[in-house]
Design a protein around this motif. Sequence first.
Motif: not given
Ligand SMILES: [Zn+2]
Length: 244
Positions: A93-97, A146-153
């Motif tokens: 997963s992404c690290v997104d909280s 992956g996830h919506e609105s990913c800051g890294a992407v």
């Molecule tokens: Zn992300």
Amino acid sequence: MKKFFNIIISIVMLVLFTGVAKCNEKPSATDENNLVSEVMTSERQQNATPQAILDDLMAGNQRYLDNQLTNRDFPAQVKATTSGQYPKAIILSCVDSRVPVEMAFDQGVGDVFVARVAGNAENEDILGSIEYAVGVAGSKLIMVLGHESCGAVKSAIDKLDVGSANVDHLLGQIEPAIEMVEGERNSKDKTYVSNVIHTNVNVTVEDIKKRSQIVNQMVADGKVDVVGAYYSLKDGKVTLVEKN
Ligand SMILES: [Zn+2]
């Protein structure tokens, strides 16, 4: 009179016995407070197929959406997993909280490995972790989430420059997906961002199979599957990403 008492006693015994039998129908995994203390065992792991584990994760996500998470006896699960673990899957997963992985799939202690890196792309350490999960610890499913609105992407699309070689390296991992998506390179364009996120998931799924001989062989043998998925920030729903 004695006969009457015998009948009464028989009825009482029958009711009691039925009651006991009913109690025994309760899953042994729950205690008197209806908390689940059961954990993954070697047997459960070995008997599960990659598809069954995927179904289990998706059913867990539905419970998360329905606000019906399993009530767990965490101290009991901690105790039961002290001497070993038999996780069913590894989720990258992404690290997104906003993507609480175990919660989003309603998983308990010892149920899943979770590898997290911003932008959920594979690198050598992630590949090593995945190979450990499936090759040593017996997990049957690899999920790239992956996830919506990913800051890294979005940062990779914007070519964010904070003067750090580490950040440059991280965002560079997402570049191949950006180059594959048609359209103007614009992090404000939600459709474009979503396309890059989905493509990045697919690229990572394919790269894991390409770069890991262990995974490649286990997939060919039907022992393991690698799937891509997408987490919606709006409602927490996980949908599978179609393979390219
Ligand atoms: Zn992300």
